[in-house]
Write a protein that holds these residues in place. Sequence first.
Motif, PDB file in Angstrom:
ATOM      1  N   VAL A 188      -7.310  12.945   1.421  1.00 56.33           N
ATOM      2  CA  VAL A 188      -7.992  11.760   1.851  1.00 56.33           C
ATOM      3  C   VAL A 188      -9.487  11.572   1.596  1.00 56.33           C
ATOM      4  CG1 VAL A 188      -7.700   9.884   3.904  1.00 56.33           C
ATOM      5  CG2 VAL A 188      -5.854  11.380   3.510  1.00 56.33           C
ATOM      6  N   TRP A 189      -9.998  12.345   2.212  1.00 56.78           N
ATOM      7  CA  TRP A 189     -11.358  12.569   2.386  1.00 56.78           C
ATOM      8  C   TRP A 189     -12.063  12.385   0.630  1.00 56.78           C
ATOM      9  CZ3 TRP A 189     -15.950  14.510   0.639  1.00 56.78           C
ATOM     10  CH2 TRP A 189     -17.142  14.163   0.910  1.00 56.78           C
ATOM     11  N   ALA A 190     -11.590  13.502  -0.006  1.00 58.73           N
ATOM     12  CA  ALA A 190     -12.277  13.569  -1.307  1.00 58.73           C
ATOM     13  C   ALA A 190     -11.895  12.502  -2.341  1.00 58.73           C
ATOM     14  CB  ALA A 190     -11.564  15.061  -1.984  1.00 58.73           C
ATOM     15  N   LEU A 191     -10.722  11.797  -1.925  1.00 57.57           N
ATOM     16  CA  LEU A 191     -10.047  10.737  -2.791  1.00 57.57           C
ATOM     17  C   LEU A 191     -10.987   9.516  -2.314  1.00 57.57           C
ATOM     18  CD1 LEU A 191      -8.171   9.230  -4.424  1.00 57.57           C
ATOM     19  CD2 LEU A 191      -6.685   8.843  -2.359  1.00 57.57           C
ATOM     20  N   SER A 192     -11.329   9.393  -1.139  1.00 59.73           N
ATOM     21  CA  SER A 192     -12.515   8.232  -0.747  1.00 59.73           C
ATOM     22  C   SER A 192     -13.637   8.440  -1.220  1.00 59.73           C
ATOM     23  CB  SER A 192     -12.478   8.093   0.819  1.00 59.73           C
ATOM     24  OG  SER A 192     -13.249   7.081   1.141  1.00 59.73           O
ATOM     25  N   TYR A 193     -14.140   9.760  -1.168  1.00 60.10           N
ATOM     26  CA  TYR A 193     -15.580   9.908  -1.819  1.00 60.10           C
ATOM     27  C   TYR A 193     -15.451   9.959  -3.328  1.00 60.10           C
ATOM     28  CZ  TYR A 193     -19.255  13.155  -3.334  1.00 60.10           C
ATOM     29  OH  TYR A 193     -20.332  13.775  -4.278  1.00 60.10           O
ATOM     30  N   ALA A 194     -14.626  10.394  -3.967  1.00 60.19           N
ATOM     31  CA  ALA A 194     -14.729  10.415  -5.419  1.00 60.19           C
ATOM     32  C   ALA A 194     -14.469   8.777  -5.924  1.00 60.19           C
ATOM     33  CB  ALA A 194     -13.469  11.040  -6.092  1.00 60.19           C
ATOM     34  N   THR A 195     -13.798   8.050  -5.199  1.00 59.44           N
ATOM     35  CA  THR A 195     -13.695   6.647  -5.462  1.00 59.44           C
ATOM     36  C   THR A 195     -14.896   5.577  -5.137  1.00 59.44           C
ATOM     37  OG1 THR A 195     -12.148   6.077  -3.859  1.00 59.44           O
ATOM     38  CG2 THR A 195     -11.316   6.900  -6.245  1.00 59.44           C
ATOM     39  N   SER A 196     -15.819   6.304  -4.409  1.00 57.65           N
ATOM     40  CA  SER A 196     -16.891   5.401  -3.614  1.00 57.65           C
ATOM     41  C   SER A 196     -18.030   5.236  -4.737  1.00 57.65           C
ATOM     42  CB  SER A 196     -17.441   6.340  -2.358  1.00 57.65           C
ATOM     43  OG  SER A 196     -18.152   7.311  -2.874  1.00 57.65           O
ATOM     44  N   ALA A 200     -20.924   6.462  -4.359  1.00 50.62           N
ATOM     45  CA  ALA A 200     -21.561   7.886  -4.542  1.00 50.62           C
ATOM     46  C   ALA A 200     -21.030   8.727  -5.757  1.00 50.62           C
ATOM     47  CB  ALA A 200     -21.343   8.536  -3.189  1.00 50.62           C
ATOM     48  N   ALA A 201     -19.889   8.448  -6.119  1.00 48.23           N
ATOM     49  CA  ALA A 201     -19.321   9.401  -7.241  1.00 48.23           C
ATOM     50  C   ALA A 201     -18.804   8.443  -8.419  1.00 48.23           C
ATOM     51  CB  ALA A 201     -18.192  10.405  -6.734  1.00 48.23           C
ATOM     52  N   GLY A 202     -18.434   7.151  -7.813  1.00 43.85           N
ATOM     53  CA  GLY A 202     -17.926   6.330  -8.774  1.00 43.85           C
ATOM     54  C   GLY A 202     -17.102   6.633  -9.791  1.00 43.85           C
ATOM     55  N   MET A 203     -15.717   7.558  -9.567  1.00 41.10           N
ATOM     56  CA  MET A 203     -14.754   8.027 -10.414  1.00 41.10           C
ATOM     57  C   MET A 203     -13.503   6.963 -10.220  1.00 41.10           C
ATOM     58  SD  MET A 203     -15.070  12.154 -10.025  1.00 41.10           S
ATOM     59  CE  MET A 203     -14.271  12.355 -11.665  1.00 41.10           C
ATOM     60  N   ASP A 204     -12.803   6.893 -11.196  1.00 50.17           N
ATOM     61  CA  ASP A 204     -11.545   6.145 -11.234  1.00 50.17           C
ATOM     62  C   ASP A 204     -10.508   6.294 -10.304  1.00 50.17           C
ATOM     63  OD1 ASP A 204     -10.100   3.980 -12.762  1.00 50.17           O
ATOM     64  OD2 ASP A 204      -8.772   5.593 -13.293  1.00 50.17           O
ATOM     65  N   LYS A 205     -10.035   5.402  -9.598  1.00 52.50           N
ATOM     66  CA  LYS A 205      -9.066   5.510  -8.809  1.00 52.50           C
ATOM     67  C   LYS A 205      -7.615   6.343  -9.377  1.00 52.50           C
ATOM     68  CE  LYS A 205      -9.889   1.145  -5.770  1.00 52.50           C
ATOM     69  NZ  LYS A 205     -10.502   0.688  -6.607  1.00 52.50           N
ATOM     70  N   SER A 206      -7.185   5.724 -10.381  1.00 54.63           N
ATOM     71  CA  SER A 206      -6.057   6.069 -11.068  1.00 54.63           C
ATOM     72  C   SER A 206      -6.074   7.824 -11.437  1.00 54.63           C
ATOM     73  CB  SER A 206      -5.634   5.418 -12.253  1.00 54.63           C
ATOM     74  OG  SER A 206      -5.272   4.173 -11.965  1.00 54.63           O
ATOM     75  N   ALA A 207      -7.322   8.227 -11.986  1.00 52.45           N
ATOM     76  CA  ALA A 207      -7.736   9.358 -12.387  1.00 52.45           C
ATOM     77  C   ALA A 207      -7.492  10.413 -11.096  1.00 52.45           C
ATOM     78  CB  ALA A 207      -9.076   9.751 -13.015  1.00 52.45           C
ATOM     79  N   MET A 208      -8.043   9.981 -10.274  1.00 55.31           N
ATOM     80  CA  MET A 208      -8.105  10.685  -9.006  1.00 55.31           C
ATOM     81  C   MET A 208      -6.659  11.085  -8.131  1.00 55.31           C
ATOM     82  SD  MET A 208     -11.117  12.233  -8.774  1.00 55.31           S
ATOM     83  CE  MET A 208     -10.728  12.989  -7.320  1.00 55.31           C
ATOM     84  N   LEU A 209      -6.064  10.055  -8.466  1.00 54.39           N
ATOM     85  CA  LEU A 209      -4.529   9.949  -8.050  1.00 54.39           C
ATOM     86  C   LEU A 209      -3.736  10.870  -8.892  1.00 54.39           C
ATOM     87  CD1 LEU A 209      -3.698   6.107  -7.105  1.00 54.39           C
ATOM     88  CD2 LEU A 209      -3.831   8.315  -5.391  1.00 54.39           C
ATOM     89  N   LEU A 236     -15.362  19.757  -4.555  1.00 52.74           N
ATOM     90  CA  LEU A 236     -16.209  18.770  -4.110  1.00 52.74           C
ATOM     91  C   LEU A 236     -17.624  18.750  -5.041  1.00 52.74           C
ATOM     92  CD1 LEU A 236     -16.255  18.772   0.027  1.00 52.74           C
ATOM     93  CD2 LEU A 236     -14.912  17.534  -1.822  1.00 52.74           C
ATOM     94  N   TRP A 237     -18.136  19.748  -5.311  1.00 58.50           N
ATOM     95  CA  TRP A 237     -19.437  19.921  -6.341  1.00 58.50           C
ATOM     96  C   TRP A 237     -18.932  19.264  -7.641  1.00 58.50           C
ATOM     97  CZ3 TRP A 237     -19.033  22.676 -11.108  1.00 58.50           C
ATOM     98  CH2 TRP A 237     -20.312  22.569 -11.717  1.00 58.50           C
ATOM     99  N   ALA A 238     -17.506  19.627  -8.029  1.00 61.03           N
ATOM    100  CA  ALA A 238     -17.100  19.198  -9.563  1.00 61.03           C
ATOM    101  C   ALA A 238     -16.867  17.349  -9.324  1.00 61.03           C
ATOM    102  CB  ALA A 238     -15.881  19.759  -9.762  1.00 61.03           C
ATOM    103  N   ILE A 239     -16.670  17.067  -8.172  1.00 63.55           N
ATOM    104  CA  ILE A 239     -16.584  15.474  -8.161  1.00 63.55           C
ATOM    105  C   ILE A 239     -17.692  14.984  -8.002  1.00 63.55           C
ATOM    106  CG2 ILE A 239     -16.104  13.608  -6.087  1.00 63.55           C
ATOM    107  CD1 ILE A 239     -13.582  15.354  -5.066  1.00 63.55           C
ATOM    108  N   SER A 240     -18.783  15.691  -7.559  1.00 65.10           N
ATOM    109  CA  SER A 240     -20.195  15.249  -7.295  1.00 65.10           C
ATOM    110  C   SER A 240     -20.724  15.260  -8.806  1.00 65.10           C
ATOM    111  CB  SER A 240     -21.059  15.924  -6.619  1.00 65.10           C
ATOM    112  OG  SER A 240     -21.407  17.341  -7.133  1.00 65.10           O
ATOM    113  N   THR A 241     -20.358  16.066  -9.813  1.00 64.17           N
ATOM    114  CA  THR A 241     -20.761  15.843 -11.199  1.00 64.17           C
ATOM    115  C   THR A 241     -20.023  14.787 -12.054  1.00 64.17           C
ATOM    116  OG1 THR A 241     -19.114  17.377 -12.002  1.00 64.17           O
ATOM    117  CG2 THR A 241     -20.965  18.439 -11.270  1.00 64.17           C
ATOM    118  N   GLY A 242     -19.144  14.229 -11.420  1.00 67.82           N
ATOM    119  CA  GLY A 242     -18.488  13.060 -12.108  1.00 67.82           C
ATOM    120  C   GLY A 242     -17.722  13.679 -13.435  1.00 67.82           C
ATOM    121  N   SER A 243     -17.601  14.994 -13.587  1.00 68.74           N
ATOM    122  CA  SER A 243     -17.003  15.515 -14.790  1.00 68.74           C
ATOM    123  C   SER A 243     -15.376  15.465 -14.626  1.00 68.74           C
ATOM    124  CB  SER A 243     -17.382  16.886 -15.267  1.00 68.74           C
ATOM    125  OG  SER A 243     -16.631  17.651 -16.038  1.00 68.74           O
TER     126      SER A 243
END
Length: 465
Positions: free
Chosen positions: A275-283, A285-294, A339-346
Motif C-alpha cells: 500500500v504505502w510503496a504503491l502510493s509513494y511510487a505513483t505520487s 514525488a516519484a511519478g511512476m506509472d500505476k499499471s507498472a507498479m501493480l 524504496l531507494w529503487a523507487i526513488s530513482t524512477g528506474s
Amino acid sequence: MSAHSHDPSAPSSPGQSPESPAAARGKPRKAALAAWIGSALEYYDFFIYGSAAALVFPRVFFDPDDPATATLISLATFGVAYAARPVGALILGHVGDRLGRRKIMVFTLILMGLSTFVIGCLPTYAQIGTAAPVLLVLMRVCQGLSAAGEQASANSMTLEHAPEHRRGYYTSFTLNGTQAGQILATLVFIPVAALPDEQLYTWGWRIPFLLSIAVSVVGYLIRRNLEETPVFEDASASDAVSKLPLADLLRDHWADVLRVVCGALIATVSTIFTVWALSYATSDAAGMDKSAMLWVGALANAVALITIPLWAKLSDRIGRKPVFLFGSLGSGAMVFAYLWAISTGSYPLVFLTGILFFGVVYSAANGIWPSLYGEMFPTRVRLSGMAIGTQIGFAVAGFAVSFAEQLSGGGEWLGVAVFTAVICAICSLAIATGRETHKVPTDRLGEKPHRGAPAPPNAAESVSA
C-alpha cells in the motif's frame, strides 16, 4: 502447487517419529486445498481494498479539494480493518476453540464476500457527502472481523490434519492462498486502473468489489463439507475442549501470545510494500506509472507462490526459527533497496528489488509463520492463541501505512525504511526467544516442559520459553 497425501502405514523416515493416531486420520490434502482456495478468495476481497485506498478512494469517498488529506485518511481507512481484527479474534477464536474450526472458516468467507460486495454498491462523497466515508469504514470493519478468524481457523485446520513431519509444508498453503488472492486482486485492478479517469472514478473501480458475490458462493461450496480435525474431535469426545479458551490462554500461554503479537508485526513489511510503496511510487514525488507498479506486486506475489512452500519444506527439515529469522532480518535490509529503487524512477531496478524483496526474502517469514505460531499452542486454545496474537500484531501493521505517510512528509522514503527495519528487528528478537517445535508430535504441541522433567519426544532441542 498440489499437496501430496501421506500414507500412515508407510514407514517413517529416519529420525522421524511414527504418526500419532490423530495425525494418521488426518486428511491433509483436502484441508490444504480448502485453506488455499478459501484464503485466496477471502484475501482477494481484502486486498482489492488496499489498491483502491491507494489509487481511487481519495477522489471517490473524500473531499477532492484537499488531495493530501484525502490520501492520508484513505490510507487510514485501510488500517481500520486491522483495528477491528483483535475484536474479531476474541469472538471467533472463542467460538472456534469451543465449536470447531470448520464453522469459522465458512462464516468468515461469507462475511468477507458480502461486505466487499456492499462496498462496490456504496454512493460516493459527491452524492451523499460525509456519510459515504462512514459507510465505507463500516464495511471495512466487517472485512476486518472476517479476516480475524480466517487465517487462524484455516491454519489450525491444516496443521491439525497434517502429517507431523510436514506441518510446515501443509500449513504454508494458507499463506500461499493469501498471496494468490493478492495476485488476483492486482490483476483485476490493472485493467481497471488503466481506464480513463472519468470511467475509473465513476463505475470502473466498482467492478472488482462487485465480483466478490461470486467469491462467497464458491468459497461456501468448497468449505461446507470439510471435516473437522482429528485432534479437535478427540478433544471433544474426551470432553477436553476448553470451556473458556481465553482464560486458559492468558493464564497458561501468555508468553507465547506476546511472542506471536511481536512476531506478527512482520506484516508491516506487507502493508508497506503493498500500500504505502504503491502510493509513494505513483505520487508526484516519484511519478511512476500505476499499471507498472501493480505489475511489480503481481510478479512478486507470483514468485512467492513458488518460494513459500519451498521455505516451508526447509523449515520442516531445519526448524521454523532459522527460516523465519532469515526472512525477517532480510526484509529489514531489503526495504532500503526497494524504496531507494523507487526513488530513482528506474523500472528495471524496481522490478528486480521488488521481486527479490517481497517474492523471495519476505516469503521466508511469511510462509512459515502459520506453523511457527500454531505449534506454540495446544489444541484446546490453538485457534484463540493464533487469532488473538496475530490480529493484535496485524492491527499495528495495518496502521503502519498511515504512520509511514506522516513519517515521509509526502515523499521521503528513508524514514519509512528505517521504521520498517526496526519493526523487523523486534519480530526477530521475539521469535529468537521462543522454542523450536518442528519435531514435537502434534498431540504434544503447547506442552510446557517442567524443570527437571524430560523433554517431549523428538523435541530434545526444544528449550523452555
